[in-house]
Motif scaffolding. Sequence first.
Motif, PDB file in Angstrom:
ATOM      1  N   THR A   1      38.466 -11.833  19.120  1.00  0.00           N
ATOM      2  CA  THR A   1      37.069 -11.991  19.471  1.00  0.00           C
ATOM      3  C   THR A   1      36.214 -11.919  18.211  1.00  0.00           C
ATOM      4  OG1 THR A   1      37.477 -11.001  21.633  1.00  0.00           O
ATOM      5  CG2 THR A   1      35.211 -10.980  20.838  1.00  0.00           C
ATOM      6  N   PHE A   2      35.169 -12.739  18.157  1.00  0.00           N
ATOM      7  CA  PHE A   2      34.286 -12.714  16.995  1.00  0.00           C
ATOM      8  C   PHE A   2      32.846 -12.904  17.432  1.00  0.00           C
ATOM      9  CE2 PHE A   2      35.136 -17.207  17.532  1.00  0.00           C
ATOM     10  CZ  PHE A   2      33.893 -17.792  17.305  1.00  0.00           C
ATOM     11  N   GLU A   3      31.959 -12.500  16.550  1.00  0.00           N
ATOM     12  CA  GLU A   3      30.527 -12.757  16.722  1.00  0.00           C
ATOM     13  C   GLU A   3      29.957 -13.017  15.337  1.00  0.00           C
ATOM     14  OE1 GLU A   3      26.516 -10.368  17.951  1.00  0.00           O
ATOM     15  OE2 GLU A   3      28.281 -10.137  19.245  1.00  0.00           O
ATOM     16  N   ARG A   4      29.381 -14.186  15.161  1.00  0.00           N
ATOM     17  CA  ARG A   4      28.820 -14.579  13.858  1.00  0.00           C
ATOM     18  C   ARG A   4      27.338 -14.875  14.057  1.00  0.00           C
ATOM     19  NH1 ARG A   4      30.635 -14.973   8.445  1.00  0.00           N
ATOM     20  NH2 ARG A   4      32.694 -15.401   9.229  1.00  0.00           N
ATOM     21  N   ARG A   5      26.499 -14.296  13.194  1.00  0.00           N
ATOM     22  CA  ARG A   5      25.049 -14.506  13.284  1.00  0.00           C
ATOM     23  C   ARG A   5      24.560 -15.258  12.052  1.00  0.00           C
ATOM     24  NH1 ARG A   5      22.601 -10.936  17.108  1.00  0.00           N
ATOM     25  NH2 ARG A   5      24.152  -9.470  17.896  1.00  0.00           N
ATOM     26  N   PHE A   6      23.670 -16.212  12.288  1.00  0.00           N
ATOM     27  CA  PHE A   6      23.048 -16.977  11.223  1.00  0.00           C
ATOM     28  C   PHE A   6      21.545 -16.810  11.327  1.00  0.00           C
ATOM     29  CE2 PHE A   6      27.037 -19.113  12.112  1.00  0.00           C
ATOM     30  CZ  PHE A   6      27.558 -19.305  10.849  1.00  0.00           C
ATOM     31  N   GLN A   7      20.909 -16.493  10.222  1.00  0.00           N
ATOM     32  CA  GLN A   7      19.456 -16.418  10.166  1.00  0.00           C
ATOM     33  C   GLN A   7      18.937 -17.846  10.025  1.00  0.00           C
ATOM     34  OE1 GLN A   7      18.053 -13.346  10.342  1.00  0.00           O
ATOM     35  NE2 GLN A   7      15.988 -14.133  10.396  1.00  0.00           N
ATOM     36  N   ILE A   8      18.068 -18.258  10.932  1.00  0.00           N
ATOM     37  CA  ILE A   8      17.546 -19.620  10.941  1.00  0.00           C
ATOM     38  C   ILE A   8      16.097 -19.587  10.464  1.00  0.00           C
ATOM     39  CG2 ILE A   8      17.060 -21.626  12.380  1.00  0.00           C
ATOM     40  CD1 ILE A   8      20.016 -21.044  12.114  1.00  0.00           C
ATOM     41  N   ALA A   9      15.756 -20.516   9.603  1.00  0.00           N
ATOM     42  CA  ALA A   9      14.399 -20.578   9.065  1.00  0.00           C
ATOM     43  C   ALA A   9      13.408 -21.019  10.140  1.00  0.00           C
ATOM     44  CB  ALA A   9      14.352 -21.554   7.888  1.00  0.00           C
ATOM     45  N   GLU A  10      12.135 -20.802   9.852  1.00  0.00           N
ATOM     46  CA  GLU A  10      11.091 -21.243  10.772  1.00  0.00           C
ATOM     47  C   GLU A  10      11.144 -22.747  10.915  1.00  0.00           C
ATOM     48  OE1 GLU A  10       7.154 -18.800  11.057  1.00  0.00           O
ATOM     49  OE2 GLU A  10       7.623 -19.253   8.953  1.00  0.00           O
ATOM     50  N   TYR A  11      10.800 -23.220  12.084  1.00  0.00           N
ATOM     51  CA  TYR A  11      10.732 -24.638  12.423  1.00  0.00           C
ATOM     52  C   TYR A  11      12.095 -25.319  12.408  1.00  0.00           C
ATOM     53  CZ  TYR A  11       5.975 -23.418  11.238  1.00  0.00           C
ATOM     54  OH  TYR A  11       4.777 -22.774  11.154  1.00  0.00           O
ATOM     55  N   VAL A  12      13.171 -24.555  12.421  1.00  0.00           N
ATOM     56  CA  VAL A  12      14.513 -25.124  12.553  1.00  0.00           C
ATOM     57  C   VAL A  12      14.995 -24.828  13.961  1.00  0.00           C
ATOM     58  CG1 VAL A  12      16.902 -25.023  11.762  1.00  0.00           C
ATOM     59  CG2 VAL A  12      15.050 -24.897  10.100  1.00  0.00           C
ATOM     60  N   ARG A  13      15.419 -25.872  14.658  1.00  0.00           N
ATOM     61  CA  ARG A  13      15.903 -25.682  16.028  1.00  0.00           C
ATOM     62  C   ARG A  13      17.332 -26.216  16.146  1.00  0.00           C
ATOM     63  NH1 ARG A  13      16.212 -30.349  18.804  1.00  0.00           N
ATOM     64  NH2 ARG A  13      14.930 -32.075  18.097  1.00  0.00           N
ATOM     65  N   VAL A  14      18.061 -25.652  17.086  1.00  0.00           N
ATOM     66  CA  VAL A  14      19.424 -26.097  17.350  1.00  0.00           C
ATOM     67  C   VAL A  14      19.330 -27.377  18.170  1.00  0.00           C
ATOM     68  CG1 VAL A  14      21.627 -25.515  18.412  1.00  0.00           C
ATOM     69  CG2 VAL A  14      20.290 -23.743  17.274  1.00  0.00           C
ATOM     70  N   ASP A  15      19.920 -28.447  17.658  1.00  0.00           N
ATOM     71  CA  ASP A  15      19.834 -29.758  18.301  1.00  0.00           C
ATOM     72  C   ASP A  15      21.001 -30.008  19.246  1.00  0.00           C
ATOM     73  OD1 ASP A  15      18.523 -32.217  18.691  1.00  0.00           O
ATOM     74  OD2 ASP A  15      19.878 -33.206  17.294  1.00  0.00           O
ATOM     75  N   GLY A  16      22.130 -29.339  19.014  1.00  0.00           N
ATOM     76  CA  GLY A  16      23.285 -29.546  19.875  1.00  0.00           C
ATOM     77  C   GLY A  16      24.534 -28.955  19.255  1.00  0.00           C
ATOM     78  N   ALA A  17      25.587 -28.889  20.035  1.00  0.00           N
ATOM     79  CA  ALA A  17      26.862 -28.353  19.556  1.00  0.00           C
ATOM     80  C   ALA A  17      27.988 -29.147  20.198  1.00  0.00           C
ATOM     81  CB  ALA A  17      26.982 -26.877  19.900  1.00  0.00           C
ATOM     82  N   SER A  18      29.077 -29.288  19.439  1.00  0.00           N
ATOM     83  CA  SER A  18      30.243 -29.981  19.972  1.00  0.00           C
ATOM     84  C   SER A  18      31.504 -29.325  19.424  1.00  0.00           C
ATOM     85  CB  SER A  18      30.205 -31.468  19.600  1.00  0.00           C
ATOM     86  OG  SER A  18      30.264 -31.618  18.200  1.00  0.00           O
ATOM     87  N   LEU A  19      32.568 -29.398  20.203  1.00  0.00           N
ATOM     88  CA  LEU A  19      33.862 -28.847  19.818  1.00  0.00           C
ATOM     89  C   LEU A  19      34.832 -30.007  19.686  1.00  0.00           C
ATOM     90  CD1 LEU A  19      35.506 -26.248  19.328  1.00  0.00           C
ATOM     91  CD2 LEU A  19      36.048 -26.255  21.757  1.00  0.00           C
ATOM     92  N   GLU A  20      35.391 -30.163  18.483  1.00  0.00           N
ATOM     93  CA  GLU A  20      36.264 -31.306  18.227  1.00  0.00           C
ATOM     94  C   GLU A  20      37.380 -30.892  17.273  1.00  0.00           C
ATOM     95  OE1 GLU A  20      35.879 -35.575  15.923  1.00  0.00           O
ATOM     96  OE2 GLU A  20      34.095 -34.684  16.805  1.00  0.00           O
ATOM     97  N   ASN A  21      38.624 -31.050  17.708  1.00  0.00           N
ATOM     98  CA  ASN A  21      39.800 -30.756  16.881  1.00  0.00           C
ATOM     99  C   ASN A  21      39.780 -29.342  16.309  1.00  0.00           C
ATOM    100  OD1 ASN A  21      40.740 -33.402  17.286  1.00  0.00           O
ATOM    101  ND2 ASN A  21      39.604 -34.152  15.524  1.00  0.00           N
ATOM    102  N   GLY A  22      39.360 -28.375  17.093  1.00  0.00           N
ATOM    103  CA  GLY A  22      39.354 -26.983  16.643  1.00  0.00           C
ATOM    104  C   GLY A  22      38.178 -26.616  15.759  1.00  0.00           C
ATOM    105  N   LEU A  23      37.210 -27.527  15.610  1.00  0.00           N
ATOM    106  CA  LEU A  23      36.016 -27.258  14.812  1.00  0.00           C
ATOM    107  C   LEU A  23      34.788 -27.296  15.711  1.00  0.00           C
ATOM    108  CD1 LEU A  23      36.702 -29.487  11.678  1.00  0.00           C
ATOM    109  CD2 LEU A  23      36.956 -27.009  11.862  1.00  0.00           C
ATOM    110  N   LEU A  24      33.982 -26.264  15.622  1.00  0.00           N
ATOM    111  CA  LEU A  24      32.726 -26.206  16.355  1.00  0.00           C
ATOM    112  C   LEU A  24      31.630 -26.707  15.426  1.00  0.00           C
ATOM    113  CD1 LEU A  24      31.043 -25.273  18.823  1.00  0.00           C
ATOM    114  CD2 LEU A  24      30.824 -23.065  17.665  1.00  0.00           C
ATOM    115  N   HIS A  25      30.936 -27.766  15.823  1.00  0.00           N
ATOM    116  CA  HIS A  25      29.852 -28.336  15.031  1.00  0.00           C
ATOM    117  C   HIS A  25      28.537 -27.979  15.706  1.00  0.00           C
ATOM    118  CE1 HIS A  25      32.696 -30.734  12.752  1.00  0.00           C
ATOM    119  NE2 HIS A  25      33.214 -31.179  13.893  1.00  0.00           N
ATOM    120  N   VAL A  26      27.639 -27.330  14.961  1.00  0.00           N
ATOM    121  CA  VAL A  26      26.321 -26.987  15.469  1.00  0.00           C
ATOM    122  C   VAL A  26      25.308 -27.744  14.619  1.00  0.00           C
ATOM    123  CG1 VAL A  26      24.688 -25.136  15.955  1.00  0.00           C
ATOM    124  CG2 VAL A  26      27.137 -24.686  16.121  1.00  0.00           C
ATOM    125  N   ASP A  27      24.565 -28.644  15.249  1.00  0.00           N
ATOM    126  CA  ASP A  27      23.586 -29.460  14.533  1.00  0.00           C
ATOM    127  C   ASP A  27      22.217 -28.806  14.620  1.00  0.00           C
ATOM    128  OD1 ASP A  27      25.360 -31.546  13.757  1.00  0.00           O
ATOM    129  OD2 ASP A  27      25.337 -32.267  15.826  1.00  0.00           O
TER     130      ASP A  27
END
Length: 148
Positions: free
Chosen positions: A93-119
């Motif tokens: 189990t893991f939990e990873r936190r990222f500090q996001i700058a102002e005016y940056v929003r998460v556009d989407g996420a996808s899981l492909e070939n064992g890689l999680l892509h967060v746009d």
Amino acid sequence: MRHFDLTPLYRSTVGFDRLFSMLDNAGADTPSYPPYNIERTGENAYRITMAVAGFSEDELSLEAKEHVLTIKGEKSEEDSNREILYRGIASRTFERRFQIAEYVRVDGASLENGLLHVDLVRELPEAMKPRKIEITSNTAKQIETTAH
């Protein structure tokens, strides 16, 4: 102790300045699992790619709240009938936190070939966008006055 010089990243990115500062100031106790990349994919677009081999979509969760992106992975109970002779793929189990700058929003996420892509997308409000200001000359118009 490994030390990474993040100075070149400050010059080429917009929106992750606080994240790089936090990473630069982090101590040796920073968890290294799961490994991830942060890349710039456009002028105002970023992507976080995280290696989450062995996790399915329903075992991963993403939450963006108050300039913090939290990615959690909780492995469901494995089949007790399996006998693992060698475990080379971590499935903890893991939990990873990222500090996001102002005016940056998460556009989407996808899981492909064992890689999680967060746009991520940086969207500045109109009031903060640069605007072109016209330069005018300061030649004063003379007003002719007649003497009475």
